[in-house]
Scaffold this motif. Structure first.
Motif, PDB file in Angstrom:
ATOM      1  N   LEU A  38     -11.412 -32.495 -54.798  1.00  7.56           N
ATOM      2  CA  LEU A  38     -11.796 -31.587 -53.693  1.00  7.56           C
ATOM      3  C   LEU A  38     -10.479 -30.622 -53.229  1.00  7.56           C
ATOM      4  CD1 LEU A  38     -14.404 -33.326 -51.738  1.00  7.56           C
ATOM      5  CD2 LEU A  38     -14.751 -31.601 -53.189  1.00  7.56           C
ATOM      6  N   LEU A  39      -9.349 -31.284 -52.980  1.00  7.64           N
ATOM      7  CA  LEU A  39      -8.223 -30.394 -52.445  1.00  7.64           C
ATOM      8  C   LEU A  39      -7.625 -29.738 -53.581  1.00  7.64           C
ATOM      9  CD1 LEU A  39      -6.044 -30.045 -50.390  1.00  7.64           C
ATOM     10  CD2 LEU A  39      -4.784 -32.044 -51.199  1.00  7.64           C
ATOM     11  N   MET A  40      -7.941 -30.217 -54.687  1.00  7.61           N
ATOM     12  CA  MET A  40      -7.100 -29.091 -55.844  1.00  7.61           C
ATOM     13  C   MET A  40      -8.118 -28.084 -56.128  1.00  7.61           C
ATOM     14  SD  MET A  40      -4.375 -30.615 -56.957  1.00  7.61           S
ATOM     15  CE  MET A  40      -4.003 -30.722 -55.195  1.00  7.61           C
ATOM     16  N   THR A  55      -0.554 -26.999 -59.533  1.00  7.64           N
ATOM     17  CA  THR A  55       0.509 -27.618 -60.711  1.00  7.64           C
ATOM     18  C   THR A  55       1.902 -28.293 -60.003  1.00  7.64           C
ATOM     19  OG1 THR A  55      -0.260 -26.072 -62.070  1.00  7.64           O
ATOM     20  CG2 THR A  55       1.751 -27.101 -62.814  1.00  7.64           C
ATOM     21  N   LEU A  56       2.318 -27.553 -59.051  1.00 11.08           N
ATOM     22  CA  LEU A  56       3.507 -28.018 -58.539  1.00 11.08           C
ATOM     23  C   LEU A  56       3.206 -29.438 -57.837  1.00 11.08           C
ATOM     24  CD1 LEU A  56       5.183 -24.792 -57.121  1.00 11.08           C
ATOM     25  CD2 LEU A  56       6.024 -26.008 -59.029  1.00 11.08           C
ATOM     26  N   CYS A  57       2.314 -29.461 -57.105  1.00  8.95           N
ATOM     27  CA  CYS A  57       1.891 -30.734 -56.342  1.00  8.95           C
ATOM     28  C   CYS A  57       1.490 -31.980 -57.081  1.00  8.95           C
ATOM     29  CB  CYS A  57       0.970 -30.325 -55.321  1.00  8.95           C
ATOM     30  SG  CYS A  57       1.576 -29.153 -53.963  1.00  8.95           S
ATOM     31  N   ILE A  58       0.838 -31.593 -58.424  1.00  9.74           N
ATOM     32  CA  ILE A  58       0.263 -32.682 -59.247  1.00  9.74           C
ATOM     33  C   ILE A  58       1.200 -33.846 -59.375  1.00  9.74           C
ATOM     34  CG2 ILE A  58      -0.454 -33.349 -61.668  1.00  9.74           C
ATOM     35  CD1 ILE A  58      -2.083 -30.647 -61.327  1.00  9.74           C
ATOM     36  N   PRO A  59       2.440 -33.751 -59.815  1.00  9.82           N
ATOM     37  CA  PRO A  59       3.091 -35.173 -59.847  1.00  9.82           C
ATOM     38  C   PRO A  59       3.048 -35.772 -58.390  1.00  9.82           C
ATOM     39  CG  PRO A  59       4.560 -33.149 -60.772  1.00  9.82           C
ATOM     40  CD  PRO A  59       3.191 -32.572 -60.205  1.00  9.82           C
ATOM     41  N   ALA A  60       3.386 -35.297 -57.274  1.00 11.11           N
ATOM     42  CA  ALA A  60       3.521 -36.068 -56.144  1.00 11.11           C
ATOM     43  C   ALA A  60       2.017 -36.715 -55.843  1.00 11.11           C
ATOM     44  CB  ALA A  60       3.895 -35.101 -54.890  1.00 11.11           C
ATOM     45  N   PHE A  61       0.998 -35.993 -56.073  1.00  9.91           N
ATOM     46  CA  PHE A  61      -0.436 -36.478 -55.950  1.00  9.91           C
ATOM     47  C   PHE A  61      -0.386 -37.821 -56.793  1.00  9.91           C
ATOM     48  CE2 PHE A  61      -1.488 -32.595 -53.531  1.00  9.91           C
ATOM     49  CZ  PHE A  61      -2.067 -33.297 -52.465  1.00  9.91           C
ATOM     50  N   SER A  62      -0.137 -37.424 -58.145  1.00  9.91           N
ATOM     51  CA  SER A  62      -0.204 -38.410 -59.172  1.00  9.91           C
ATOM     52  C   SER A  62       0.400 -39.722 -58.604  1.00  9.91           C
ATOM     53  CB  SER A  62       0.533 -38.083 -60.458  1.00  9.91           C
ATOM     54  OG  SER A  62      -0.077 -36.789 -60.972  1.00  9.91           O
ATOM     55  N   PRO A  92      12.122 -33.871 -54.427  1.00 15.09           N
ATOM     56  CA  PRO A  92      12.599 -32.820 -55.187  1.00 15.09           C
ATOM     57  C   PRO A  92      12.496 -32.886 -56.674  1.00 15.09           C
ATOM     58  CG  PRO A  92      14.114 -33.223 -53.369  1.00 15.09           C
ATOM     59  CD  PRO A  92      13.037 -34.463 -53.411  1.00 15.09           C
ATOM     60  N   ALA A  93      12.765 -34.100 -57.166  1.00 12.26           N
ATOM     61  CA  ALA A  93      12.433 -34.343 -58.543  1.00 12.26           C
ATOM     62  C   ALA A  93      10.953 -34.200 -58.892  1.00 12.26           C
ATOM     63  CB  ALA A  93      12.952 -35.874 -59.058  1.00 12.26           C
ATOM     64  N   LEU A  94      10.060 -34.614 -58.211  1.00 12.93           N
ATOM     65  CA  LEU A  94       8.651 -34.304 -58.500  1.00 12.93           C
ATOM     66  C   LEU A  94       8.175 -32.972 -58.511  1.00 12.93           C
ATOM     67  CD1 LEU A  94       7.096 -37.296 -56.395  1.00 12.93           C
ATOM     68  CD2 LEU A  94       7.402 -37.156 -58.875  1.00 12.93           C
ATOM     69  N   LEU A  95       8.880 -32.232 -57.489  1.00 13.71           N
ATOM     70  CA  LEU A  95       8.411 -30.692 -57.485  1.00 13.71           C
ATOM     71  C   LEU A  95       9.071 -30.170 -58.735  1.00 13.71           C
ATOM     72  CD1 LEU A  95       9.019 -29.879 -53.690  1.00 13.71           C
ATOM     73  CD2 LEU A  95       6.910 -30.016 -54.957  1.00 13.71           C
ATOM     74  N   THR A  96      10.359 -30.551 -59.276  1.00 15.09           N
ATOM     75  CA  THR A  96      10.946 -29.984 -60.408  1.00 15.09           C
ATOM     76  C   THR A  96      10.093 -30.304 -61.507  1.00 15.09           C
ATOM     77  OG1 THR A  96      13.174 -30.243 -59.398  1.00 15.09           O
ATOM     78  CG2 THR A  96      12.727 -30.115 -61.741  1.00 15.09           C
ATOM     79  N   LEU A  97       9.503 -31.452 -61.596  1.00 13.24           N
ATOM     80  CA  LEU A  97       8.642 -32.104 -62.846  1.00 13.24           C
ATOM     81  C   LEU A  97       7.279 -30.987 -62.708  1.00 13.24           C
ATOM     82  CD1 LEU A  97       8.600 -35.613 -62.855  1.00 13.24           C
ATOM     83  CD2 LEU A  97       9.758 -34.266 -64.369  1.00 13.24           C
ATOM     84  N   GLY A  98       6.849 -30.722 -61.782  1.00 11.03           N
ATOM     85  CA  GLY A  98       5.727 -29.710 -61.618  1.00 11.03           C
ATOM     86  C   GLY A  98       6.154 -28.202 -62.000  1.00 11.03           C
TER      87      GLY A  98
END
Length: 257
Positions: A38-40, A55-62, A92-98
């Motif tokens: 729902l948030l996405m 897309t930037l936030c998906i790694p952190a939510f994952s 920072p690494a997760l946002l970079t992955l996104g």
């Protein structure tokens, strides 16, 4: 860290073990998955910008959802706040992955635009539906096939990268590399896993829907709703749990190996 090479049968076991994990706390895991979706969906209502942010936030939510699965396996406390726990681990690494995933996806969609003049790109980034003419002449289908082919190695590099970055403090480049190698080593297991997920997520619901529609012809709308709700509340959390199970089985520390 070592990436094991597992036999093909593990692909089915990942999904089966994911369901067992889901059953241990089905209510909270289903709540977290639905809340995430729902948030996405709300963020994606913003054309272009919304897609970029999600897309930037998906790694952190994952990582958040994997934290939930790990807590369930360890019988640790689980609360709604865990949905944002992934933003507390090597952010920072997760946002970079996104960002890497976003740029790579844009490049792939840009290449596919050569086949359909950007129809697929506008659909994915702005929600602009393709015209009937674009679908009828085959351009959209060709662009989709090109994008899927190019997305395969990207998904392999991205599959385990968020967990490696958050749980083991890998740099983005190292996480992407280890994830790609792990998926490449286990391509047989992933092939079986993909077939199992396709059957459970698509073929089984369609078969069940058809069967119930024949048996309960006067309640077809209700039947369709129940199948959709079941897919969202049972199958989706099971698939997310299977992601965690596959990571747990593939990656081990040197002492564990």
């Amino acid at each position: 860290m070592q990436a094991l090479t597992l036999p093909a049968r593990h692909g089915w076991r990942w999904l089966a073990d994911g369901f067992r994990l889901f059953r241990k706390n089905h209510g909270m895991l289903a709540f977290l998955v639905v809340s995430y979706w729902l948030l996405m969906a709300v963020l994606n209502l913003i054309p272009w910008l919304g897609t970029a942010v999600t897309t930037l936030c998906i790694p952190a939510f994952s990582v958040s959802l994997m934290n939930a699965c790990r807590n369930i396996e360890r019988a640790a406390p689980l609360s709604p706040q865990i949905l944002f726990s992934g933003f507390q681990s090597n952010l920072p690494a997760l946002l970079t992955l996104g960002a890497v995933y976003l740029v790579a996806t844009l490049c792939i969609l840009g290449i596919s635009s050569l086949a359909d003049d950007g129809v697929l790109l506008r659909l994915m980034m702005a929600g602009e539906k393709p015209t009937p003419e674009a679908i009828a002449d085959g351009r959209f289908v060709l662009a989709s096939q090109i994008a899927l082919l190019l997305l395969c190695p990207l998904m392999m590099a991205y599959w385990y990268a968020p967990m490696l970055a958050a749980w083991h403090r890998f740099s983005p480049g190292k996480a992407l590399f280890f994830s790609f190698v792990a998926c490449l080593r286990n391509w047989r297991a992933f092939l079986v896993y993909s077939l199992a997920v396709a059957f459970v997520c698509m073929l089984a619901p369609v078969f069940l829907l058809g069967l119930l529609a024949v048996l309960l012809q006067e309640s077809s709308a209700l039947v369709s709703g129940l199948v959709v709700v079941g897919t969202i509340l049972v199958i989706a959390p099971t698939v997310f749990a299977s992601f965690y199970v596959s990571f747990r089985d593939v990656f081990v520390t040197g002492s564990d190996a």
